[in-house]
Design a protein around this motif. Structure first.
Motif, PDB file in Angstrom:
ATOM      1  N   UNK A  96       0.826  -1.206   0.000  1.00 25.95           N
ATOM      2  CA  UNK A  96       0.000   0.000   0.000  1.00 25.95           C
ATOM      3  C   UNK A  96       0.862   1.258   0.000  1.00 25.95           C
ATOM      4  N   UNK A  97       1.962   1.213   0.759  1.00 30.12           N
ATOM      5  CA  UNK A  97       2.864   2.364   0.812  1.00 30.12           C
ATOM      6  C   UNK A  97       3.525   2.581  -0.543  1.00 30.12           C
ATOM      7  N   UNK A  98       3.946   1.502  -1.193  1.00 29.11           N
ATOM      8  CA  UNK A  98       4.589   1.614  -2.503  1.00 29.11           C
ATOM      9  C   UNK A  98       3.632   2.201  -3.536  1.00 29.11           C
ATOM     10  N   UNK A  99       2.373   1.774  -3.522  1.00 26.57           N
ATOM     11  CA  UNK A  99       1.395   2.303  -4.474  1.00 26.57           C
ATOM     12  C   UNK A  99       1.139   3.788  -4.225  1.00 26.57           C
ATOM     13  N   UNK A 100       1.044   4.168  -2.954  1.00 23.35           N
ATOM     14  CA  UNK A 100       0.850   5.591  -2.634  1.00 23.35           C
ATOM     15  C   UNK A 100       2.055   6.415  -3.071  1.00 23.35           C
ATOM     16  N   UNK A 101       3.258   5.855  -2.899  1.00 24.93           N
ATOM     17  CA  UNK A 101       4.469   6.557  -3.332  1.00 24.93           C
ATOM     18  C   UNK A 101       4.478   6.749  -4.847  1.00 24.93           C
ATOM     19  N   UNK A 102       4.074   5.728  -5.594  1.00 27.10           N
ATOM     20  CA  UNK A 102       4.044   5.841  -7.054  1.00 27.10           C
ATOM     21  C   UNK A 102       3.055   6.917  -7.499  1.00 27.10           C
ATOM     22  N   UNK A 103       1.918   6.992  -6.808  1.00 22.97           N
ATOM     23  CA  UNK A 103       0.952   8.048  -7.144  1.00 22.97           C
ATOM     24  C   UNK A 103       1.535   9.422  -6.830  1.00 22.97           C
ATOM     25  N   UNK A 104       2.277   9.514  -5.728  1.00 22.47           N
ATOM     26  CA  UNK A 104       2.901  10.784  -5.379  1.00 22.47           C
ATOM     27  C   UNK A 104       3.955  11.202  -6.388  1.00 22.47           C
ATOM     28  N   UNK A 105       4.769  10.256  -6.837  1.00 19.18           N
ATOM     29  CA  UNK A 105       5.790  10.555  -7.842  1.00 19.18           C
ATOM     30  C   UNK A 105       5.134  11.042  -9.132  1.00 19.18           C
ATOM     31  N   UNK A 106       4.070  10.359  -9.556  1.00 21.16           N
ATOM     32  CA  UNK A 106       3.375  10.757 -10.779  1.00 21.16           C
ATOM     33  C   UNK A 106       2.806  12.172 -10.631  1.00 21.16           C
ATOM     34  N   UNK A 107       2.279  12.493  -9.464  1.00 24.71           N
ATOM     35  CA  UNK A 107       1.727  13.840  -9.250  1.00 24.71           C
ATOM     36  C   UNK A 107       2.808  14.903  -9.349  1.00 24.71           C
ATOM     37  N   UNK A 108       3.968  14.658  -8.748  1.00 22.00           N
ATOM     38  CA  UNK A 108       5.051  15.642  -8.811  1.00 22.00           C
ATOM     39  C   UNK A 108       5.581  15.812 -10.229  1.00 22.00           C
ATOM     40  N   UNK A 109       5.560  14.738 -11.010  1.00 21.24           N
ATOM     41  CA  UNK A 109       6.060  14.821 -12.389  1.00 21.24           C
ATOM     42  C   UNK A 109       5.143  15.670 -13.277  1.00 21.24           C
ATOM     43  N   UNK A 110       3.853  15.694 -12.976  1.00 21.98           N
ATOM     44  CA  UNK A 110       2.941  16.443 -13.850  1.00 21.98           C
ATOM     45  C   UNK A 110       2.584  17.820 -13.286  1.00 21.98           C
ATOM     46  N   UNK A 111       3.438  18.366 -12.456  1.00 23.15           N
ATOM     47  CA  UNK A 111       3.196  19.694 -11.889  1.00 23.15           C
ATOM     48  C   UNK A 111       4.319  20.655 -12.267  1.00 23.15           C
ATOM     49  N   UNK A 112       4.557  20.873 -13.551  1.00 23.41           N
ATOM     50  CA  UNK A 112       5.654  21.763 -13.955  1.00 23.41           C
ATOM     51  C   UNK A 112       5.451  23.196 -13.482  1.00 23.41           C
ATOM     52  N   UNK A 113       4.185  23.669 -13.439  1.00 24.22           N
ATOM     53  CA  UNK A 113       3.940  25.030 -12.971  1.00 24.22           C
ATOM     54  C   UNK A 113       4.343  25.198 -11.522  1.00 24.22           C
ATOM     55  N   UNK A 114       4.057  24.193 -10.702  1.00 28.87           N
ATOM     56  CA  UNK A 114       4.435  24.238  -9.295  1.00 28.87           C
ATOM     57  C   UNK A 114       5.950  24.183  -9.156  1.00 28.87           C
TER      58      UNK A 114
END
Length: 270
Positions: free
Chosen positions: A243-261
């Motif tokens: 569960x932790x690994x899946x949450x981490x992967x979602x977090x990584x994907x979110x940071x990758x698609x936030x170029x404006x931030x």
């Protein structure tokens, strides 16, 4: 205050230092958060061990803040008893689970100039605590992390957790181009003025909190100090690795698609 350049700044770029803390302090200089959930067995002996270590080795006033994440066992009663019996121990109760929520609550409410946390199992050897926070006290660095993946570290853990940890940090380097070596070691510190600027930008309230904090700090050009640690795996750990690994992967994907931030952070949001 002068901004900090990125650690990858070109040669010749001046490196600015924050002012060191005064030599004399009445209020706590260091506030160590200990996030807990249903830790009635380990809480008291390990907090007392941490308290004794700081009392005997740390040259400034300190505080330990136990952050109870909605425990359903006797953890809150033990935390309250520790706070009553030890002047340097405090505790708070949170209605929801999540290590990130616990750290945000403690760090946001603390007046100590240096904020840290350690896992309640004390898997990380406490001998690394003073080397962890010293660069923040001196003004040399903005954040500090314990690393199990650097030369000089001594680690005892099973092959499954070893592989998961190394693969995760390798994934961070390849997807987010990070420079720090160990995002998940439960042993970190940050200057309060830096935390005040970073915490509003961190969205995760769980295990990915650490990684997001470090990624934002590095994107802002803040100085991250790494300390090799001795680390012994807690065989009673109840962390759900999948569960932790899946949450981490979602977090990584979110940071990758936030170029404006990312651009706002680089431009000086912190």
């Amino acid at each position: 205050m002068n901004p900090h350049p990125d650690r990858t700044a070109p040669a010749g770029t001046p490196l600015y230092r924050r002012a060191p803390l005064p030599a004399r302090h009445v209020e706590p200089v260091l506030d160590v958060a200990v996030p807990v959930f249903n830790e009635q067995t380990d809480l008291e002996p390990n907090v007392r061990r941490l308290h004794a270590h700081l009392r005997d080795t740390f040259p400034y006033p300190f505080r330990i803040t136990v952050a109870d994440n909605a425990s359903t066992d006797r953890t809150p009663h033990i935390a309250a008893r520790l706070a009553d019996g030890l002047a340097e121990v405090d505790w708070i109760r949170l209605p929801e689970k999540g290590r990130g929520r616990a750290l945000r609550a403690v760090w946001s409410g603390s007046r100590a100039p240096v904020l840290a946390y350690t896992d309640v199992d004390l898997s990380t050897g406490l001998a690394a605590l003073l080397p962890l926070v010293a660069p923040l006290i001196s003004g040399h660095s903005d954040l500090a992390i314990g690393t199990r993946l650097a030369p000089g570290s001594r680690v005892v853990r099973g092959p499954k957790r070893e592989v998961v940890s190394r693969c995760y940090n390798m994934l961070l380097r390849h997807t987010l181009a990070v420079g720090f070596s160990d995002a998940q070691c439960g042993f970190k510190a940050v200057r309060r003025d830096v935390a005040q600027r970073l915490l509003p930008l961190v969205r995760d309230g769980g295990w990915f909190f650490d990684t997001e904090l470090l990624v934002l700090a590095e994107r802002a050009g803040l100085r991250i100090h790494e300390v090799p640690v001795d680390w012994v795996d807690d065989l009673d750990s109840r962390v759900d690795i999948l569960a932790t690994a899946l949450a981490d992967l979602r977090g990584i994907a979110r940071l990758r698609r936030e170029p404006g931030r990312r651009r706002r952070t680089r431009a000086g949001a912190v």
